[in-house]
Design a protein around this motif. Structure first.
Motif, PDB file in Angstrom:
ATOM      1  N   SER A  18       0.803  -1.019  -0.138  1.00 29.75           N
ATOM      2  CA  SER A  18      -0.005  -0.070   0.007  1.00 29.75           C
ATOM      3  C   SER A  18       0.829   1.199  -0.073  1.00 29.75           C
ATOM      4  O   SER A  18       0.201   2.354   0.013  1.00 29.75           O
ATOM      5  N   ASP A  19       2.112   1.341  -0.008  1.00 28.68           N
ATOM      6  CA  ASP A  19       3.207   2.324   0.032  1.00 28.68           C
ATOM      7  C   ASP A  19       3.457   2.852  -1.368  1.00 28.68           C
ATOM      8  O   ASP A  19       4.233   3.918  -1.345  1.00 28.68           O
ATOM      9  N   GLU A  20       2.599   2.437  -2.384  1.00 27.59           N
ATOM     10  CA  GLU A  20       3.125   2.798  -3.692  1.00 27.59           C
ATOM     11  C   GLU A  20       3.019   4.484  -3.788  1.00 27.59           C
ATOM     12  O   GLU A  20       4.123   5.258  -4.286  1.00 27.59           O
ATOM     13  N   ARG A  21       1.919   4.998  -3.301  1.00 28.79           N
ATOM     14  CA  ARG A  21       1.656   6.360  -3.303  1.00 28.79           C
ATOM     15  C   ARG A  21       2.746   7.101  -2.592  1.00 28.79           C
ATOM     16  O   ARG A  21       3.236   8.118  -2.907  1.00 28.79           O
ATOM     17  N   LEU A  22       3.187   6.713  -1.321  1.00 25.01           N
ATOM     18  CA  LEU A  22       4.270   7.152  -0.523  1.00 25.01           C
ATOM     19  C   LEU A  22       5.509   7.019  -1.313  1.00 25.01           C
ATOM     20  O   LEU A  22       6.266   8.031  -1.089  1.00 25.01           O
ATOM     21  N   ARG A  24       5.960   7.307  -4.543  1.00 28.25           N
ATOM     22  CA  ARG A  24       5.741   8.342  -5.661  1.00 28.25           C
ATOM     23  C   ARG A  24       6.222   9.680  -5.117  1.00 28.25           C
ATOM     24  O   ARG A  24       6.992  10.471  -5.582  1.00 28.25           O
ATOM     25  N   CYS A  25       5.577  10.015  -3.892  1.00 29.07           N
ATOM     26  CA  CYS A  25       5.565  11.281  -3.256  1.00 29.07           C
ATOM     27  C   CYS A  25       7.105  11.516  -2.540  1.00 29.07           C
ATOM     28  O   CYS A  25       7.513  12.710  -2.726  1.00 29.07           O
ATOM     29  N   ASP A  48       6.464   5.115 -13.849  1.00 31.79           N
ATOM     30  CA  ASP A  48       5.789   3.957 -13.535  1.00 31.79           C
ATOM     31  C   ASP A  48       6.589   2.755 -13.357  1.00 31.79           C
ATOM     32  O   ASP A  48       6.457   1.825 -12.384  1.00 31.79           O
ATOM     33  N   VAL A  51       8.726   2.877  -9.956  1.00 34.10           N
ATOM     34  CA  VAL A  51       8.002   2.482  -8.981  1.00 34.10           C
ATOM     35  C   VAL A  51       7.765   1.119  -8.934  1.00 34.10           C
ATOM     36  O   VAL A  51       7.726   0.588  -7.817  1.00 34.10           O
ATOM     37  N   ARG A  52       7.205   0.675  -9.944  1.00 34.03           N
ATOM     38  CA  ARG A  52       6.990  -0.907 -10.028  1.00 34.03           C
ATOM     39  C   ARG A  52       8.142  -1.826  -9.341  1.00 34.03           C
ATOM     40  O   ARG A  52       8.011  -2.675  -8.478  1.00 34.03           O
ATOM     41  N   GLY A  72       5.738  11.871   5.530  1.00 31.89           N
ATOM     42  CA  GLY A  72       5.683  10.570   4.475  1.00 31.89           C
ATOM     43  C   GLY A  72       6.862   9.845   4.722  1.00 31.89           C
ATOM     44  O   GLY A  72       7.640   9.777   5.964  1.00 31.89           O
TER      45      GLY A  72
END
Length: 164
Positions: A18-22, A24-25, A48, A51-52, A72
């Protein structure tokens, strides 16, 4: 009224799906220089595919720990398979947190996890002019060895009880 600085709390934990958004930020807390030193090339964040790749952690052969503060992710340390039997280590800490301790804590905890899994050393590739990273690894594991290859420093960092 106190005039002293209040130290912000930092939490350390495993990277979660669930940390993908974090993640990215997190790129926006890094200077272009820090990104270049971490990835050894300019990176346009947050692609992308990158990040993957950074989220590809199985908590066994591929591990990642994060340091979290109120903004974050403040730092990430990870290892992944390298070559036939080795493991490469990488760490990056937000510019506003560098030199404050999160990197040392991340690396020590990552080292303990790796040692428990039978990993005895890490490999690291560092830009030759990145003296801060070289000093960091020497301090973390004094038995580290370094060699200059093709414009970068290749380091072997033993993981010991008192080391990384």
């Amino acid at each position: 009224m106190s005039t002293g600085a209040v130290r912000e709390r930092i939490v350390f934990r495993l990277l979660e799906p669930s940390d993908e958004r974090l993640i990215r930020c997190f790129f926006y807390r890094l200077s272009l220089d820090t990104i270049y030193r971490r990835f050894l090339s300019p990176v346009v964040p947050p692609a992308d595919s990158l990040v993957r790749r950074l989220m590809n952690v199985d908590h066994c052969r591929r591990e990642a720990l994060v340091a979290l503060d109120q903004r974050g992710i403040a730092g990430v340390a990870r290892y992944a398979p390298f070559g036939k039997d080795g493991y490469e280590v990488a760490i990056v800490v937000a510019d506003d947190r560098q030199g404050q301790g999160p990197g040392t804590i991340l690396m020590r905890r990552l080292g303990h996890i790796a040692r428990a899994r039978g990993i005895t050393s890490f490999h690291a590739t560092i830009q030759a002019e990145n003296r801060r990273a070289l000093r960091f690894l020497q301090r973390l594991s004094p038995a580290s060895s370094f060699r200059f290859v093709d414009g970068v420093i290749e380091a072997e960092v033993p993981i010991g009880v008192r080391g990384a």
